[in-house]
Scaffold this active site. Structure first.
Site, PDB file in Angstrom:
ATOM      1  N   HIS A 261     -89.381  56.698  37.869  1.00 27.07           N
ATOM      2  CA  HIS A 261     -89.330  57.652  38.977  1.00 27.07           C
ATOM      3  C   HIS A 261     -88.280  57.160  39.970  1.00 27.07           C
ATOM      4  O   HIS A 261     -88.474  56.131  40.627  1.00 27.07           O
ATOM      5  CB  HIS A 261     -90.699  57.766  39.649  1.00 27.07           C
ATOM      6  CG  HIS A 261     -91.748  58.357  38.762  1.00 27.07           C
ATOM      7  ND1 HIS A 261     -93.089  58.106  38.926  1.00 27.07           N
ATOM      8  CD2 HIS A 261     -91.647  59.189  37.695  1.00 27.07           C
ATOM      9  CE1 HIS A 261     -93.774  58.756  37.998  1.00 27.07           C
ATOM     10  NE2 HIS A 261     -92.915  59.416  37.237  1.00 27.07           N
ATOM     11  N   GLU A 264     -88.850  55.873  43.725  1.00 24.55           N
ATOM     12  CA  GLU A 264     -89.759  54.749  43.970  1.00 24.55           C
ATOM     13  C   GLU A 264     -88.958  53.441  43.943  1.00 24.55           C
ATOM     14  O   GLU A 264     -89.108  52.596  43.066  1.00 24.55           O
ATOM     15  CB  GLU A 264     -90.884  54.777  42.947  1.00 24.55           C
ATOM     16  CG  GLU A 264     -91.717  56.050  43.087  1.00 24.55           C
ATOM     17  CD  GLU A 264     -92.709  56.293  41.952  1.00 24.55           C
ATOM     18  OE1 GLU A 264     -92.834  55.414  41.074  1.00 24.55           O
ATOM     19  OE2 GLU A 264     -93.343  57.359  41.941  1.00 24.55           O
ATOM     20  N   HIS A 357     -93.894  50.916  39.754  1.00 22.35           N
ATOM     21  CA  HIS A 357     -93.825  52.226  40.413  1.00 22.35           C
ATOM     22  C   HIS A 357     -94.072  52.079  41.905  1.00 22.35           C
ATOM     23  O   HIS A 357     -94.416  50.998  42.397  1.00 22.35           O
ATOM     24  CB  HIS A 357     -94.856  53.186  39.808  1.00 22.35           C
ATOM     25  CG  HIS A 357     -94.456  53.744  38.477  1.00 22.35           C
ATOM     26  ND1 HIS A 357     -93.930  55.007  38.324  1.00 22.35           N
ATOM     27  CD2 HIS A 357     -94.478  53.188  37.239  1.00 22.35           C
ATOM     28  CE1 HIS A 357     -93.654  55.218  37.045  1.00 22.35           C
ATOM     29  NE2 HIS A 357     -93.974  54.128  36.361  1.00 22.35           N
ATOM     30  N   GLU A 431     -98.439  49.669  41.011  1.00 23.33           N
ATOM     31  CA  GLU A 431     -98.128  50.598  42.087  1.00 23.33           C
ATOM     32  C   GLU A 431     -97.887  49.828  43.381  1.00 23.33           C
ATOM     33  O   GLU A 431     -98.760  49.077  43.829  1.00 23.33           O
ATOM     34  CB  GLU A 431     -99.271  51.595  42.285  1.00 23.33           C
ATOM     35  CG  GLU A 431     -99.557  52.480  41.074  1.00 23.33           C
ATOM     36  CD  GLU A 431     -98.579  53.652  40.973  1.00 23.33           C
ATOM     37  OE1 GLU A 431     -97.745  53.814  41.891  1.00 23.33           O
ATOM     38  OE2 GLU A 431     -98.653  54.396  39.975  1.00 23.33           O
TER      39      GLU A 431
END
Length: 534
Positions: A261, A264, A357, A431
């Site tokens: 992504h 990010e 991410h 994350e």
């Protein structure tokens, strides 16, 4: 790169009910507007070097030196701003460009402003954000970079903004759009400044890092950089193989990736910290290179990074939902990474897969793992050991209670789930919050150094996780821990294996979360992942 001398605290969230009145183009003057690009030009602009020839300016010209209108620009690498409307002397309503070939995914922003004034209080409102919830509603602030401060004082990106609000836009908007509004003062008259959602890390940043690596006679001996494939726009997707040259056949493998992504960017900074440590002369780094073969893809979606997308590649779809059905022609990075892991699995065990991410709704750092349910106690508990160890090594950043392990149907095409189904038992998404940490007495934003330190902590945890049992003969001994031994045993019996200690602790934590003891004749295989996650 610059680390603020003091922590940058979250601001007090402003009340959404007192949000500024929704002003639009009809109430103001368009001062910046990027028109629709001709078909195919997005691919040209996505290549290194950008579009050929001079570009006409999308900004309205100034009427004279007394004109205080800001001059906006976003046509640079990773930039994203579609339109700016001046609705007051020092107030602007901004519109972001959706991911190319889509009509959605508006989150990442990165743009330049010139013709600044030091004294006025400016208000900026981004009017078309896609997500109903954001860390901006919990005290997160945007980032500002001043060229004059960088040149004269060595100051880089810093958190700015007061009266930060995140709220739903007008009721008649389809689809529903959300707004981010903040006020800020610029540090200098006539400065060139940039605003960004997160610390930018561009494709060119990565290329400069890899060029320096290739030119280093020491590090290049144990790090091979090659092209995994070409992206849709023709950019190189790089694959790094890192290991010491001795006895490679007996080593297990570790696979890491980042920037599926593109918005990010914190994932790239964590990856940068990981590579800095692993390629260093530190004793633990040398030990890791002796024990493992590392396969690293530091930027899976370079096209999306170049054009300033939030989530998608130039296929107009999310690459991290395409691992299960990826077409080589549509998602070359994903397809070739999966093929690489399949080849590695045929030769050796892959002890860990981790995809880096960013997260826009929860603070701290945490992991998503894979608990498919129905398995015995061993696999289900072992899935949780690595994140638990990481939480102990980074207690002021990593939150084990925020980790989740349920395999949802909507996530079946993600890298972690597909790698897990291929046979990688310890498969995770890490994350990293766009905001910061609320742990250990902190309530402040992450700095670049915080993000880079995650890479080091991952290395440290990998050594703890794979620490051989003291009774095993012939294995490389683990160095003494640098911290006062959360994972060491007590008494004359010697060290308790770190993995076993954490395995027992996970069992206790899950029983506490379940709120009951397992009944006679029952086991962890009788408990659903949903029950554990609730």
């Amino acid at each position: 790169e610059w680390v603020p001398p003091q922590p940058e605290p979250f601001c007090q969230p402003a009340c959404p009910e007192r949000a500024p009145a929704a002003l639009g183009e009809e109430q103001g003057t368009v001062v910046y507007h990027l028109g629709t690009a001709p078909p195919g030009s997005c691919f040209t602009r996505s290549r290194v070097g950008g579009a050929p020839g001079p570009l006409s300016s999308p900004a309205a010209p100034l009427e004279g030196p007394q004109d205080t209108t800001l001059l906006f620009e976003s046509r640079f690498e990773s930039g994203n701003l579609q339109k700016a409307v001046k609705v007051g002397p020092f107030e602007y309503v901004l519109t972001l460009r959706p991911d190319l070939y889509t009509t959605k995914h508006t989150q990442w922003f990165y743009f330049r402003v010139q013709n600044t004034r030091r004294d006025p209080l400016y208000r900026f409102t981004i009017a078309n954000l896609a997500k109903p919830k954001s860390l901006y509603g919990e005290g997160m602030r945007p980032l500002l970079y001043s060229q004059r401060d960088a040149q004269s004082r060595g100051i880089g990106w810093r958190r700015v903004g007061a009266d930060v609000r995140y709220y739903q836009g007008g009721s008649g908007e389809e689809p529903a759009a959300f707004r981010l509004s903040w006020t800020a003062r610029f540090p200098h008259d006539g400065d060139t400044c940039f605003f960004a959602h997160s610390y930018p890390y561009t494709y060119s940043d990565l290329q400069r890092y890899l060029q320096a690596l290739a030119g280093d006679p020491v590090r290049s001996r144990y790090c091979a950089v090659r092209a995994l494939c070409r992206s849709l726009a023709g950019n190189t997707v790089y694959l790094l193989t890192i290991t010491s040259p001795t006895a490679a056949a007996a080593k297990r493998a570790v696979v890491l990736s980042a920037r599926a992504h593109p918005g990010e960017s914190g994932g790239s900074w964590a990856m940068r910290g990981f590579l800095d440590f692993l390629l260093s002369a530190h004793a633990d780094a040398r030990l890791l290179r002796r024990l493992f073969v590392f396969k690293v893809v530091p930027m899976l979606n370079p096209d999306g990074v170049v054009v300033g997308n939030s989530r998608c590649s130039l296929a107009g779809r999310d690459p991290n939902r395409a691992y299960g059905t990826a077409l080589r022609g549509s998602f070359p990075g994903v397809w070739h990474l999966r093929a690489t892991v399949e080849r590695v699995l045929a030769e050796r065990e892959v002890v860990l897969y981790c995809d880096f991410h960013g997260h826009s709704r929860k603070n701290n750092v945490f992991m998503y793992g894979c608990d498919g349910g129905g398995a015995g106690a061993g696999p289900r508990l072992r899935q949780r050991v690595f994140p638990l160890m990481l939480s102990k090594n980074a207690p002021e950043k990593f939150s084990f209670p925020s980790c989740k392990f349920k395999v949802q149907k909507s996530k079946a095409g993600t890298g972690r789930v597909v790698m897990w189904r291929m046979g990688v038992s310890n498969s995770y998404t890490m994350e990293v919050a766009f905001g910061g940490s609320t742990l250990g007495g902190r309530s402040s934003h992450f700095t670049v150094e915080d993000l880079k330190s995650l890479g080091y902590h991952l290395c440290d945890t990998l050594l703890d996780f794979c620490d051989p049992h003291p009774a095993k003969v012939g294995q490389q001994p683990r160095r003494e821990p640098r911290r006062p031994g959360w994972c060491r045993g007590r008494g004359d019996a010697g060290a308790v294996p770190q993995f076993q200690r954490c395995l027992s602790e996970v069992d206790v934590l899950l029983r506490q979360r379940l709120g009951r003891e397992l009944g006679s004749g029952s086991s962890w295989s009788d408990v659903s992942p949903s029950e554990l996650e609730s």
